[in-house]
Enzyme design. Structure first.
Site, PDB file in Angstrom:
ATOM      1  N   HIS B  91      26.119 -11.222 -25.725  1.00  0.00           N
ATOM      2  CA  HIS B  91      25.110 -10.928 -24.989  1.00  0.00           C
ATOM      3  C   HIS B  91      24.486 -11.913 -24.153  1.00  0.00           C
ATOM      4  CE1 HIS B  91      21.651  -8.630 -23.187  1.00  0.00           C
ATOM      5  NE2 HIS B  91      21.038  -9.674 -23.696  1.00  0.00           N
ATOM      6  N   ASP B 120      33.297 -19.861   7.689  1.00  0.00           N
ATOM      7  CA  ASP B 120      33.777 -19.548   6.296  1.00  0.00           C
ATOM      8  C   ASP B 120      33.138 -20.582   5.281  1.00  0.00           C
ATOM      9  OD1 ASP B 120      35.241 -18.841   3.777  1.00  0.00           O
ATOM     10  OD2 ASP B 120      36.431 -17.350   5.178  1.00  0.00           O
ATOM     11  N   TRP B 156      23.401 -17.741 -28.215  1.00  0.00           N
ATOM     12  CA  TRP B 156      24.057 -18.305 -27.061  1.00  0.00           C
ATOM     13  C   TRP B 156      24.006 -19.828 -26.963  1.00  0.00           C
ATOM     14  CZ3 TRP B 156      22.659 -20.578 -22.252  1.00  0.00           C
ATOM     15  CH2 TRP B 156      21.240 -20.882 -22.187  1.00  0.00           C
ATOM     16  N   SER B 183      34.393 -23.371 -12.817  1.00  0.00           N
ATOM     17  CA  SER B 183      34.296 -22.387 -11.919  1.00  0.00           C
ATOM     18  C   SER B 183      32.915 -22.904 -11.003  1.00  0.00           C
ATOM     19  CB  SER B 183      34.334 -21.147 -12.573  1.00  0.00           C
ATOM     20  OG  SER B 183      33.737 -19.979 -11.650  1.00  0.00           O
ATOM     21  N   SER B 184      31.643 -23.281 -11.977  1.00  0.00           N
ATOM     22  CA  SER B 184      30.587 -23.453 -11.345  1.00  0.00           C
ATOM     23  C   SER B 184      30.466 -24.546 -10.445  1.00  0.00           C
ATOM     24  CB  SER B 184      29.609 -23.533 -12.375  1.00  0.00           C
ATOM     25  OG  SER B 184      29.419 -22.354 -12.929  1.00  0.00           O
ATOM     26  N   HIS B 267      17.859 -26.567 -19.681  1.00  0.00           N
ATOM     27  CA  HIS B 267      16.682 -26.363 -18.944  1.00  0.00           C
ATOM     28  C   HIS B 267      17.006 -26.341 -17.372  1.00  0.00           C
ATOM     29  CE1 HIS B 267      12.729 -24.883 -18.914  1.00  0.00           C
ATOM     30  NE2 HIS B 267      12.661 -25.826 -17.553  1.00  0.00           N
ATOM     31  N   GLU B 269      19.658 -25.076 -16.395  1.00  0.00           N
ATOM     32  CA  GLU B 269      20.434 -23.889 -16.274  1.00  0.00           C
ATOM     33  C   GLU B 269      19.095 -22.787 -15.937  1.00  0.00           C
ATOM     34  OE1 GLU B 269      23.527 -22.927 -16.230  1.00  0.00           O
ATOM     35  OE2 GLU B 269      22.833 -20.817 -16.635  1.00  0.00           O
ATOM     36  N   TYR B 271      16.664 -23.177 -14.198  1.00  0.00           N
ATOM     37  CA  TYR B 271      16.446 -23.154 -12.869  1.00  0.00           C
ATOM     38  C   TYR B 271      17.589 -22.747 -11.789  1.00  0.00           C
ATOM     39  CZ  TYR B 271      12.077 -24.625 -14.472  1.00  0.00           C
ATOM     40  OH  TYR B 271      10.899 -24.330 -15.031  1.00  0.00           O
ATOM     41  N   SER B 282      12.488 -15.154  -1.062  1.00  0.00           N
ATOM     42  CA  SER B 282      11.898 -15.749   0.119  1.00  0.00           C
ATOM     43  C   SER B 282      12.362 -15.379   1.505  1.00  0.00           C
ATOM     44  CB  SER B 282      12.137 -17.264   0.139  1.00  0.00           C
ATOM     45  OG  SER B 282      11.464 -17.727  -1.003  1.00  0.00           O
ATOM     46  N   HIS B 316      11.248 -29.321 -24.785  1.00  0.00           N
ATOM     47  CA  HIS B 316      10.397 -28.331 -24.887  1.00  0.00           C
ATOM     48  C   HIS B 316      10.806 -27.085 -25.583  1.00  0.00           C
ATOM     49  CE1 HIS B 316      10.496 -26.730 -20.605  1.00  0.00           C
ATOM     50  NE2 HIS B 316      11.236 -25.973 -21.451  1.00  0.00           N
ATOM     51  N   HIS B 317      12.290 -27.245 -25.608  1.00  0.00           N
ATOM     52  CA  HIS B 317      12.865 -26.083 -26.504  1.00  0.00           C
ATOM     53  C   HIS B 317      13.176 -26.500 -28.145  1.00  0.00           C
ATOM     54  CE1 HIS B 317      14.315 -23.748 -22.784  1.00  0.00           C
ATOM     55  NE2 HIS B 317      14.087 -25.056 -22.339  1.00  0.00           N
ATOM     56  N   THR B 342       5.666 -24.039  -9.111  1.00  0.00           N
ATOM     57  CA  THR B 342       5.836 -22.899  -9.353  1.00  0.00           C
ATOM     58  C   THR B 342       4.604 -22.089  -8.797  1.00  0.00           C
ATOM     59  OG1 THR B 342       7.002 -23.274 -11.219  1.00  0.00           O
ATOM     60  CG2 THR B 342       6.515 -21.178 -11.089  1.00  0.00           C
ATOM     61  N   LYS B 345       4.861 -21.885  -5.218  1.00  0.00           N
ATOM     62  CA  LYS B 345       5.659 -20.836  -4.750  1.00  0.00           C
ATOM     63  C   LYS B 345       5.032 -19.402  -4.573  1.00  0.00           C
ATOM     64  CE  LYS B 345      10.229 -22.649  -5.193  1.00  0.00           C
ATOM     65  NZ  LYS B 345      10.811 -22.156  -3.982  1.00  0.00           N
ATOM     66  N   ARG B 464      13.291 -13.853 -34.048  1.00  0.00           N
ATOM     67  CA  ARG B 464      14.247 -13.516 -32.940  1.00  0.00           C
ATOM     68  C   ARG B 464      15.736 -13.460 -33.947  1.00  0.00           C
ATOM     69  NH1 ARG B 464      15.513 -18.357 -28.825  1.00  0.00           N
ATOM     70  NH2 ARG B 464      17.409 -16.958 -28.106  1.00  0.00           N
TER      71      ARG B 464
END
Lengths: 386, 540
Positions: B91, B120, B156, B183-184, B267, B269, B271, B282, B316-317, B342, B345, B464
């Site tokens: 998932h 293009d 994950w 790909s990315s 991390h 990722e 963002y 925006s 921090h993870h 943040t 924004k 979890r």
């Protein structure tokens, strides 16, 4: 930081929320379901206070910011004929809304830092206990302080029938173990965490104590329980199939009770020490082996010995089990290593003594369809230990 | 921001008449399926990305339904713990790499050339390949379920050394991550090159729509972060099969090293997923406020600040792995700092709405939903950034609730806002506004029903990634599961609205949104022609 009044506001807000939700629980029961567990140590209480302080701050800011937004949503809508003002950019306000949050952050970071430093201070413990995470149980060794030498494994005691919905679930469903960790109240307890296979994480929320248990490394944490009682929790790092089924139960007792308990434990250990030089009969070994099997093997290989292939192979009819005994003894002692990396079949050499190993090996070799007729003696296990 | 000289770049452009044939419907050499396999057109590829993303969203969503079904009540009812772990793992992987990231690459493909006045993307064939790597990666992930031992049940994050115990499904997953990363990276190189080289004359960087800015920064993040992930999973692969001990203490390695490497990718990722969402919002908020974005420059700086900070906060993870106190304090301070840009924004978006002339069509509803709930997710992020509180809440449902507020209410809501906003431009037809609003409100209500209560579960101590739980957690889990089923069904309504729009939607006016002012609205007809700008528009 006004701690006590803050608590009052939070409690009021929580109560208001509860009313809105319309849950007709008693306040206590509901509180247990939606807030941090009641603190059992000063550290946990500090964390609760910090959490409430930050939550109140966040709530105020949130309401402040979004009251502007919702006012705009209400008043500055086209359907009310509001014409768009075309202003944009304003250096003063942009500096303000950068600097003010930064100042608020300092206001949060300051009290937090004190707690972080306190939480890390594991010096001068009264009692040091090593906890080892295994798939899927906890091993406890009292390594220093009163009770030094006590050692046991703590495994889920909720019957499988309850988990599989064949029996009604008990009050402490999934939060009960065969051997609870017992510690004295008011003493600084230092826990050394490590693991035997993969990463686990040892946590008692009531003490604000959580530390990953990392195979091959020792980390530590401390707590000082301030009230007696039983505190329950679970492993909090995904550690494989039975991750949800390895609870942590800590029983905090008075100093007298603790002395009595630890004394009794040490006597029991001395008395029950298995005699590895004795020659046991087949029946003795099988009887003992069945108990050892139930505690250590059933989760993967199942009581039926059929396993759950392909991850957990059957023992009934297994080539290893009915093959030469030395091969099986080595497997159970050292585990199975494939291509240089350990598999889920870990070595039990460190967890079980020679008598237990001899018993469980005898049991598997003479149960289900396996009929080798061999009784393995502890001396044979001892001979193969590296 | 775009002052118009030529009202209609395409029609007014002198080359429209070349060869006497109209390029609007020119699809290259192939028709049918081959058109989609061989296409090098940014719009076709954008469409492919978006549909692929939706299929993955449904696949990952089905797994979420399975998870919530098992968690509906205590006890093991439907799935054994092994399969449950496989579902949570897949998932996560499918939603992050298969649904959310490709969705925003789809938007980038469709929008960036139109927004900067380019014909293009810069590398058209590379663009085709970036997309067509994805179905293969997705197939590997799905096939892993049918290998001996099933898909990996490790979460994950693919933490070592648990990965070493998994079957061949783990290897397929590692290869899938490699493909997704390739790909990315290719897609990002394309986006960077397009934005830096193919802007129309007069389209300076600081005049670009904010969506292009957020994607430019995201693309740099991707190029920097994805190879790190590839490295981490490759080390796991060699630990599994070739006798290395990167993450094995017995051989001199360290399991925690994996986490450092993973989160050094992980991390940014966050963002990578959030910034393009900021970009979409925006565009949408000013359009429906009929007012320019309040602080365009400060938004660009805030985005850059977030991107830079995202590389120094990864641990921090990992507050509970046992870092020294100095490490904990550094990562805590750095993390709380992210609240500043943040906040800038959020304040900007609110200030943009302030004294506007607001209307609330579906894109705006989703944008406001985003603003409200993402900010909530930001606040729980602030709570989690504080070491002592995080130590209580780490690996509980509080974290699950937090990141779903950021990923679903953040990224997914923004993607919905974007689809409703640009669907008329893409198809030339209007979606059903009433059904769109229904979709929003159902999504909004059910989303909170699933995830708001999970904050309580986490506070009360529910870990979890567990398939079964103590009785005290039953009430909230039931509510959460009911919410999940409602949320899942509501997304079928979204599919219906989009299909209805494509098949039988009413013709869209050339400018369906009064306040929209970027090039795709002002300089191109609706629907947008197959080749965006054959001659560059001229901007003052």
């Amino acid at each position: 930081m006004a701690r006590k009044p803050a608590r009052g506001i939070a409690t009021w807000a929580h109560a208001a929320f509860a009313a809105v939700c319309g849950f007709l629980y008693s306040g206590m029961a509901l509180a247990l379901e939606w807030n941090l567990q009641p603190a059992g140590s000063k550290l946990a209480e500090d964390i609760h206070d910090l959490h409430e302080y930050v939550m109140i701050l966040c709530t105020v800011i949130f309401i402040g910011v979004f009251s502007f937004m919702f006012y705009a949503v209400y008043a500055h809508r086209k359907s009310r004929g509001h014409k768009a003002a075309q202003f944009h950019e304003n250096t003063t306000i942009e500096i303000l809304w950068t600097v003010i949050p930064a100042i608020i952050l300092v206001g949060i970071a300051w009290p937090t830092t004190r707690t972080v430093v306190a939480q890390k201070d594991t010096s001068n413990p009264d009692l040091t206990i090593k906890v080892t995470g295994y798939q899927w149980k906890w091993g406890y060794d009292y390594v220093k302080g009163e009770g030094e030498g006590i050692s046991f494994v703590s495994t889920l005691s909720t019957p499988r029938d309850q988990i599989e919905n064949k029996a009604p679930k008990g009050e402490h469903y999934l939060l009960e173990v065969d051997n609870e960790l017992v510690v004295p109240v008011g003493k600084k307890i230092r826990m050394l965490t490590t693991a035997g296979d993969v990463i686990h994480s040892w946590w008692v929320p009531a003490f604000g104590a959580k530390q990953d248990a990392i195979p091959g490394f020792i980390r530590d944490l401390w707590f000082r329980p301030e009230k007696t009682g039983t505190f329950r929790s679970q492993c909090v790092e995904l550690c494989g199939k039975e991750h949800g089924f390895m609870p942590i139960v800590v029983k905090v007792v008075t100093q007298e009770e603790y002395s009595k308990w630890s004394g009794a434990q040490l006597k029991l250990i001395a008395a029950a020490a298995d005699d590895p030089t004795k020659t046991y009969t087949m029946d003795e070994l099988k009887k003992r082996g069945e108990l050892v099997y139930a505690k250590n093997c059933t989760v993967c290989h199942q009581a039926t010995g059929k396993g759950t292939p392909p991850a957990f192979p059957p023992l009934d009819g297994s080539k290893v089990v009915i093959g030469p005994k030395d091969g099986q003894i080595a497997t159970v002692l050292n585990g199975v290593v494939k291509n240089g990396t350990p598999t889920a079949m870990v070595g039990f050499g460190k967890q079980l003594n020679d008598v237990e190993l001899a018993a469980v090996i005898t049991y598997t070799r003479n149960n289900w369809g396996n009929k080798t007729g061999e009784a393995i003696q502890p001396a044979e296990v001892k001979a193969l230990r590296k | 921001m775009s002052a118009v000289v030529q009202p209609h770049g395409h029609a007014a452009g002198g080359t429209a008449a070349h060869d006497g044939h109209d390029h609007h419907d020119h699809h290259g050499g192939y028709g049918g399926v081959m058109r989609w396999i061989t296409t090098t057109n940014h719009k076709d590829i954008g469409t492919l990305y978006l549909w692929f993303s939706f299929i993955m969203f449904m696949t990952g969503g089905a797994m979420a339904m399975a998870i919530r079904l098992e968690l509906f009540q205590p006890g093991i009812q439907f799935f054994n713990p092994d399969l449950f772990n496989q579902f949570t793992t897949m998932h996560g992987l499918i939603m992050v790499f298969g649904a959310i990231m490709p969705a925003f690459v789809g938007f980038a493909n469709w929008q960036i050339p139109m927004m900067i006045g380019a014909p293009d993307m810069a590398f058209a064939r590379l663009n085709n390949w970036s997309f067509w790597l994805l179905p293969f990666a997705a197939s590997l992930l799905i096939i892993s379920f049918f290998t001996p031992g099933g898909a990996p049940g490790v979460g994950w994050t693919l933490y070592a050394p648990l990965t070493v115990q998994m079957g061949v499904g783990m290897d397929l997953t590692i290869f899938a991550v490699h493909l997704l990363g390739m790909s990315s990276i290719l897609g990002s190189i394309n986006i960077i090159t397009t934005i830096l080289n193919m802007r129309a004359p007069g389209m300076t960087l600081m005049r670009m729509p904010l969506f292009c800015w957020t994607w430019l920064i995201t693309a740099y993040l991707l190029v920097a972060a994805m190879p790190v992930l590839a490295g981490a999973v490759t080390m796991s692969l060699t630990d599994r099969h070739f006798g290395t001990s990167f993450f094995n203490a017995a051989g001199g390695g360290d399991p925690v090293l994996y986490q450092h490497i993973f989160w050094f990718f992980g991390h940014p990722e966050v963002y990578i997923i959030a910034l393009p969402a900021f970009g979409v919002v925006s565009q949408v908020i000013p359009a429906f406020s009929r007012k320019p974005l309040f602080g365009y420059a400060s938004m660009v700086y805030a985005t850059s600040a977030i991107a830079i900070l995202s590389f120094i906060v990864w641990a921090h993870h990992m507050y509970t792995v046992g870092m020294p106190v100095q490490g904990q304090l550094f990562f805590m301070y750095a993390t709380t700092l992210i609240a500043v840009p943040t906040g800038v924004k959020v304040f900007n978006w609110v200030a943009t709405m302030w004294k506007g002339s607001l209307t609330f069509e579906t894109p705006m509803l989703f944008a406001i939903g985003f603003l409200f709930l993402f900010t909530l997710g930001g606040f729980t992020g602030l709570v989690l950034s504080l070491v002592p509180i995080d130590i209580q809440l780490h690996d509980t449902y509080y974290v699950v609730a937090h990141f779903h507020y950021v990923m679903v209410a953040g990224a997914l809501f923004a993607a919905f806002a974007g689809v409703y906003f640009w669907l008329p431009k893409w198809t030339g037809k209007m979606y059903d506004e009433t059904l769109g609003k229904w979709h929003f409100w159902l999504t909004m209500i059910f989303f909170n029903m699933i995830f708001f209560v999970q904050h309580f579960l986490g506070l009360a101590g529910m870990p979890r990634r567990i398939p079964d739980y103590p009785l005290i957690f039953e009430t909230w889990n039931k509510i959460s599961s009911i919410g999940a089923f409602g949320f899942g069904l509501s997304q079928l309504l979204f599919l219906y609205v989009v299909l209805k729009c494509i098949r039988s939607g009413e013709k869209s006016p050339a400018l369906p949104w009064e306040g929209a002012d970027s090039l795709e609205w002002t300089h191109l007809p609706t629907p947008a022609p197959y080749h965006s700008f054959e001659t560059p528009p001229v901007l003052k």
